[in-house]
Design a protein around this motif. Structure first.
Motif, PDB file in Angstrom:
ATOM      1  N   SER A  33      37.044  42.651  52.273  1.00 29.46           N
ATOM      2  CA  SER A  33      36.377  42.881  53.560  1.00 29.46           C
ATOM      3  C   SER A  33      36.850  44.198  54.170  1.00 29.46           C
ATOM      4  CB  SER A  33      36.728  41.754  54.525  1.00 29.46           C
ATOM      5  OG  SER A  33      36.625  40.523  53.881  1.00 29.46           O
ATOM      6  N   SER A  35      35.763  48.130  56.270  1.00 28.13           N
ATOM      7  CA  SER A  35      34.819  49.246  56.198  1.00 28.13           C
ATOM      8  C   SER A  35      34.945  50.047  54.901  1.00 28.13           C
ATOM      9  CB  SER A  35      35.024  50.163  57.412  1.00 28.13           C
ATOM     10  OG  SER A  35      36.361  50.620  57.432  1.00 28.13           O
ATOM     11  N   THR A  36      36.085  49.971  54.226  1.00 26.39           N
ATOM     12  CA  THR A  36      36.238  50.701  52.961  1.00 26.39           C
ATOM     13  C   THR A  36      35.461  50.013  51.841  1.00 26.39           C
ATOM     14  OG1 THR A  36      38.462  51.266  53.701  1.00 26.39           O
ATOM     15  CG2 THR A  36      37.970  51.685  51.394  1.00 26.39           C
ATOM     16  N   GLY A 100      40.492  46.122  50.785  1.00 28.14           N
ATOM     17  CA  GLY A 100      41.134  47.153  51.594  1.00 28.14           C
ATOM     18  C   GLY A 100      42.478  46.688  52.125  1.00 28.14           C
ATOM     19  N   ALA A 101      43.099  47.524  52.954  1.00 27.34           N
ATOM     20  CA  ALA A 101      44.380  47.155  53.577  1.00 27.34           C
ATOM     21  C   ALA A 101      44.513  47.898  54.891  1.00 27.34           C
ATOM     22  CB  ALA A 101      45.536  47.516  52.656  1.00 27.34           C
ATOM     23  N   ASP A 102      45.358  47.367  55.748  1.00 30.70           N
ATOM     24  CA  ASP A 102      45.631  48.035  57.023  1.00 30.70           C
ATOM     25  C   ASP A 102      46.839  48.958  56.911  1.00 30.70           C
ATOM     26  OD1 ASP A 102      43.517  46.682  58.427  1.00 30.70           O
ATOM     27  OD2 ASP A 102      44.709  44.886  58.143  1.00 30.70           O
ATOM     28  N   LYS A 112      47.224  43.044  55.682  1.00 30.38           N
ATOM     29  CA  LYS A 112      45.778  42.879  55.674  1.00 30.38           C
ATOM     30  C   LYS A 112      45.397  41.917  56.801  1.00 30.38           C
ATOM     31  CE  LYS A 112      43.487  42.213  52.042  1.00 30.38           C
ATOM     32  NZ  LYS A 112      42.487  43.045  52.734  1.00 30.38           N
ATOM     33  N   GLY A 113      44.093  41.863  57.050  1.00 28.96           N
ATOM     34  CA  GLY A 113      43.635  40.900  58.038  1.00 28.96           C
ATOM     35  C   GLY A 113      43.180  41.529  59.335  1.00 28.96           C
ATOM     36  N   GLY A 115      40.452  42.631  59.891  1.00 30.61           N
ATOM     37  CA  GLY A 115      39.123  42.063  60.134  1.00 30.61           C
ATOM     38  C   GLY A 115      39.147  40.544  60.185  1.00 30.61           C
ATOM     39  N   CYS A 117      39.948  38.382  57.965  1.00 33.68           N
ATOM     40  CA  CYS A 117      39.425  37.676  56.774  1.00 33.68           C
ATOM     41  C   CYS A 117      40.538  37.318  55.802  1.00 33.68           C
ATOM     42  CB  CYS A 117      38.423  38.565  56.040  1.00 33.68           C
ATOM     43  SG  CYS A 117      36.982  38.971  57.000  1.00 33.68           S
ATOM     44  N   GLU A 121      40.600  36.272  51.837  1.00 39.03           N
ATOM     45  CA  GLU A 121      41.026  37.402  50.991  1.00 39.03           C
ATOM     46  C   GLU A 121      42.204  36.999  50.109  1.00 39.03           C
ATOM     47  OE1 GLU A 121      39.763  41.000  54.054  1.00 39.03           O
ATOM     48  OE2 GLU A 121      41.833  40.347  53.964  1.00 39.03           O
ATOM     49  N   LYS A 139      46.553  54.858  55.403  1.00 40.49           N
ATOM     50  CA  LYS A 139      47.146  53.524  55.260  1.00 40.49           C
ATOM     51  C   LYS A 139      48.563  53.553  54.680  1.00 40.49           C
ATOM     52  CE  LYS A 139      43.123  51.943  56.541  1.00 40.49           C
ATOM     53  NZ  LYS A 139      42.250  51.106  55.797  1.00 40.49           N
TER      54      LYS A 139
HETATM   55  C1  5RP Z   1      40.111  42.538  56.660  1.00 45.01           C
HETATM   56  C2  5RP Z   1      41.032  43.406  55.903  1.00 45.01           C
HETATM   57  C3  5RP Z   1      40.577  44.793  55.582  1.00 45.01           C
HETATM   58  O1  5RP Z   1      40.605  44.973  54.207  1.00 45.01           O
HETATM   59  C4  5RP Z   1      41.487  45.757  56.272  1.00 45.01           C
HETATM   60  O2  5RP Z   1      41.460  45.485  57.672  1.00 45.01           O
HETATM   61  C5  5RP Z   1      41.053  47.208  56.020  1.00 45.01           C
HETATM   62  O3  5RP Z   1      39.844  47.482  56.659  1.00 45.01           O
HETATM   63  P1  5RP Z   1      39.184  48.938  56.628  1.00 45.01           P
HETATM   64  O4  5RP Z   1      38.748  49.220  55.224  1.00 45.01           O
HETATM   65  O5  5RP Z   1      38.022  48.822  57.600  1.00 45.01           O
HETATM   66  O6  5RP Z   1      40.209  49.910  57.135  1.00 45.01           O
HETATM   67  O7  5RP Z   1      42.119  43.038  55.551  1.00 45.01           O
HETATM   68  O8  5RP Z   1      40.671  41.276  56.942  1.00 45.01           O
END
Ligand code: 5RP
Length: 240
Positions: A33, A35-36, A100-102, A112-113, A115, A117, A121, A139
């Motif tokens: 989940s 935007s990436t 993806g990752a934060d 992560k998380g 979003g 999810c 995930e 990141k």
């Molecule tokens: C959602 C996630 C996403 O993978 C994480 O927040 C990265 O998001 P983005 O690609 O928008 O930076 O863990 O739960």
């Protein structure tokens, strides 16, 4: 302008990840989940149909489900995936999972998380033979929680306050219940220096996971053991 740079970086990371880690003989692919991930799906959708015709895609939430459907790729839910496969002890259900990752630290531990999810995930990640974390330059951090405000934790609704109190006992400065916006919440900060007897990523994840009522944690551990060396070589894959 800065936004364009970030979007280009996300797309480049996604293209690189798919090119290096989506093999033609794979049949079951997890789609994370954020935007990436839309660039991962975009890259897969642009591949030749001959290459992807035997592949099915398992989403980690409604956003990735919609991405898969919009790209006209075959969708498979986790429930169907498990039911479709005969039971084999110790089996991994998916060939690979892209997510993806934060934040990502040098040992490839991730938060992560953002979003919200991370529950699904984590399930898709542990069911996959390979976890490919797709992350742009923003990141990469020397330590988790350098810029991200906390670790998202999914909690059983009846135990929210109990878990909040337990997190304070573990050292969280301001755990709070997240309402609404992704990316602005998460209840615990890792203490800074493991050499002073404080938490490592693994011990923190274990301690939070032991609290009754915690359903899942947005901490994904980097590779350990022999896989860690392989990971350093190929620059991308890690078990959770
Ligand atoms: C959602 C996630 C996403 O993978 C994480 O927040 C990265 O998001 P983005 O690609 O928008 O930076 O863990 O739960």
């Amino acid at each position: 302008m800065a936004g364009d740079l970030v979007e280009s970086a996300k797309r480049a990371a996604a293209q690189h990840a798919v090119r290096d880690h989506l093999k033609p003989d794979y049949t079951h692919i997890g789609i994370g989940s954020g935007s990436t991930i839309k660039y991962v799906v975009e890259t897969i959708a642009a591949m030749s149909k001959d290459t992807t015709s035997k592949m099915k895609f398992v989403p980690t939430g409604s956003q990735s489900r919609d991405l898969i459907l919009d790209a006209k790729l075959p969708l498979l839910t986790i429930e169907t995936l498990v039911l479709e496969k005969e039971y084999v002890p110790g089996q991994q259900y998916l060939d690979v999972c892209f997510d993806g990752a934060d934040e990502v630290d040098p040992e490839l531990n991730c938060i992560k998380g953002g979003g919200a999810c991370h529950f699904q995930e984590k399930i898709v990640a542990v069911m996959s033979k390979r976890f490919i974390c797709v992350a742009d330059y923003r990141k990469k951090v020397p330590n988790l929680l350098t810029g991200w405000p906390g670790i998202p934790i999914e909690v059983h609704p009846s135990l929210t306050e109990y878990v909040r109190r337990k997190l304070i006992e573990l050292g969280s400065r301001k755990p709070y219940v997240r309402s609404g916006l992704p990316g602005k919440a998460g209840p615990i900060r890792e203490r800074e220096d493991p050499s002073k007897g404080l938490y490592t990523v693994e011990s923190l994840a274990r301690r939070i996971g032991e609290i009754k009522g915690v359903l899942e944690i947005g901490l994904f551990s980097g590779p350990t053991g022999p896989e860690a060396k392989d990971h350093q070589k190929d620059g991308g894959e890690k078990p959770v």
